[in-house]
Design an enzyme around this catalytic site. Structure first.
Site, short mmCIF file in Angstrom:
data_model
loop_
_atom_site.label_atom_id
_atom_site.label_comp_id
_atom_site.label_asym_id
_atom_site.label_seq_id
_atom_site.Cartn_x
_atom_site.Cartn_y
_atom_site.Cartn_z
N TYR A 184 -14.57 -2.07 2.99
CA TYR A 184 -13.99 -1.70 4.28
C TYR A 184 -14.58 -0.41 4.84
O TYR A 184 -14.07 0.12 5.84
CB TYR A 184 -12.47 -1.48 4.15
N CYS A 208 -26.19 -2.01 -9.09
CA CYS A 208 -27.47 -2.26 -8.41
C CYS A 208 -27.26 -2.83 -7.01
O CYS A 208 -27.66 -3.96 -6.72
CB CYS A 208 -28.31 -3.21 -9.24
N ARG A 250 0.81 -1.22 0.00
CA ARG A 250 0.00 0.00 0.00
C ARG A 250 0.85 1.28 0.00
O ARG A 250 0.57 2.21 -0.74
CB ARG A 250 -0.89 -0.01 1.25
N ARG A 261 -12.87 -0.70 -2.22
CA ARG A 261 -12.51 -0.41 -0.82
C ARG A 261 -13.61 0.28 -0.02
O ARG A 261 -13.87 -0.12 1.12
CB ARG A 261 -11.20 0.39 -0.75
C1 PLP Z 1 -1.08 -7.85 2.08
C2 PLP Z 1 0.25 -8.30 2.49
C3 PLP Z 1 1.35 -7.42 2.43
C4 PLP Z 1 1.22 -5.97 2.03
O1 PLP Z 1 0.52 -5.20 2.95
P1 PLP Z 1 0.42 -3.61 2.75
O2 PLP Z 1 -0.48 -3.17 3.82
O3 PLP Z 1 -0.13 -3.37 1.39
O4 PLP Z 1 1.79 -3.06 2.90
C5 PLP Z 1 2.59 -7.92 2.77
N1 PLP Z 1 2.77 -9.20 3.14
C6 PLP Z 1 1.75 -10.07 3.22
C7 PLP Z 1 1.99 -11.46 3.64
C8 PLP Z 1 0.46 -9.65 2.89
O5 PLP Z 1 -0.56 -10.51 2.98
#
Ligand code: PLP
Length: 423
Positions: free
Chosen positions: A318, A346, A278, A314
């Site tokens: 969430y 919808c 992210r 999202r």
């Molecule tokens: C989703 C995930 C990440 C990345 O998480 P971010 O919040 O996008 O940084 C890293 N390692 C594992 C094992 C994940 O499932």
């Protein structure tokens, strides 16, 4: 900081006006900035400077091969959670020794593909998975380097659906079982123990849960070394949060995160792996959409967009917040009014924002969802018969379509009509 700024009254991606891309590819579309991607990757790299490390981009945040290639060219490794993501990393030119395979349900076929194509390490999440990996590796006459993903029972304090490090979450091996499972791993054929792995969740806005988890990793590492395991690599997962809105306190910086890693784990002399997704790509992307209709309701007004929950899940999934701004710069201090901003799907869940203060916007205007580069395109679907939206990558004054919008024929031709239904 990102590279989506107003210039001459129009929101730009680096040096390209988003209006120009909209004219060229139509709306909705995702647009990413190479400069922002590069900047964010380097922040992590620099935060760990002086420590042996590898920054593995979490492909699930955004798996477009052009994004992966941009990061790979900067020296990134990749963290993948399926054979499909592994294939994407390979297609982007990432060598197997820079690919980490994570995920709670790897199948024997996926293990085989990674062992044959080359792999840095499997992050193993259970004893049954360990047994299967051992069998697959032995059958191929090879050895699988592994770390066990430890569940440290730490509450990341993030959204319930993206918290992964509490004992009630499905992820990892309880830290109390770790020494026993490591002993089992060391005794199995086709398995080489190289490290310890932890990932406690996503969109963490505080370093404290990380520090608590890494403290447990440090203790465990020392215990495992006493047990005779050669623990030389620590994979600390991803999860560092990003500012989705300027009104909240900013989340910690990669530099502070790096300093905390050194403080809690530096004395162990291990190679450090991190798996940010992210923070690298989230604020490096926007989703641009057109207003189809303005609709006055009872007690509320709606802006109905051509983007929907299938394009950006999202908010529906969430309850996530995205800043939504007009591409044409609004007058500073001008009037605003509350709008519900919705898509055409919808489902009532197809709502991006409720009672959002917006400057005057009319049908046909372009809006940009900020911070949409991570878990945007990668979570999108064709629900309601809506084509996947195109993705565009900007680099300075250039832009390129890195995934085209499929035609209806392309979408429909993926379905097969069985013989008995043909006329
Ligand atoms: C989703 C995930 C990440 C990345 O998480 P971010 O919040 O996008 O940084 C890293 N390692 C594992 C094992 C994940 O499932």
């Amino acid at each position: 900081m990102d590279h989506f700024l107003y210039r001459d009254g129009v929101l730009h991606a680096e040096d390209v006006p988003l209006t120009e891309i909209a004219r060229s590819v139509g709306t909705p579309f995702y647009c990413y900035s190479t400069a922002t991607l590069t900047r964010h990757f380097k922040l992590f790299h620099e935060a760990l400077e002086g420590t042996d490390h590898l920054v593995c981009f979490a492909v699930k945040a955004n798996g477009n091969v052009a994004i992966l290639r941009t990061l790979a060219a900067l020296g990134a490794g990749m963290d993948v959670v399926s054979a499909g993501e592994y294939a994407r990393a390979k297609a982007a030119g990432v060598p197997g020794e820079r690919i980490v395979f994570s995920g709670v349900g790897k199948t024997p076929q996926e293990m085989r593909a990674a062992l044959e194509g080359g792999i840095r390490q499997f992050n193993v999440e259970s004893e049954p998975e360990l047994e299967v990996l051992s069998a697959v590796a032995a059958e191929l006459g090879t050895t699988a380097p592994i770390a066990l993903r430890i569940n440290p029972d730490v509450d990341a304090g993030t959204h319930d659906k993206i918290s992964t490090g509490r004992k009630e979450d499905k992820f990892g091996i309880p830290v109390g079982h770790a020494r026993r499972v490591y002993a089992r791993a060391a005794a199995l054929p086709g398995i080489e123990v190289v490290g310890v792995d932890v990932h406690i969740g996503s969109q963490l806005t505080d370093l404290q849960p990380f520090e608590a988890a890494f403290g447990k990793v440090a203790e465990l590492t020392e215990a495992l070394r006493e047990d005779g395991h050669d623990i030389r690599r620590l994979d600390l997962g991803g999860g560092l949060g990003i500012p989705y809105t300027r009104s909240n306190a900013p989340p910690p910086l990669p530099l502070d995160y790096g300093a905390m890693i050194r403080r809690t784990l530096g004395h162990l002399g291990c190679e450090i792996e991190i798996e940010p997704g992210r923070l690298i790509v989230g604020n490096a992307g926007v989703l641009v959409s057109s207003v189809i209709y303005e609709k006055a309701g009872e007690g509320r007004d709606f802006l109905i967009l051509d983007a929907a929950m299938n394009d950006l899940l999202r908010p529906a999934m969430y309850g996530a917040h995205h800043d939504i701004v007009p591409v044409k710069e609004p007058l500073p201090g001008g009037p605003t009014a509350q709008k519900d901003i919705v898509g055409p799907v919808c489902e009532s869940g197809d709502t991006f924002a409720k009672a959002r203060e917006m400057p005057p916007v009319a049908a046909g205007d372009l809006l940009a969802f900020r911070s949409a580069g991570a878990y945007g395109a990668s979570m999108s679907s064709e629900y309601n018969g809506r084509p996947l939206v195109p993705e565009v990558l900007v680099n300075g004054d250039q832009f390129a379509v890195i995934r085209a919008r499929p035609s209806f024929d392309e979408m429909i031709s993926r379905d097969n009509v069985p013989e008995w239904l043909e006329d």
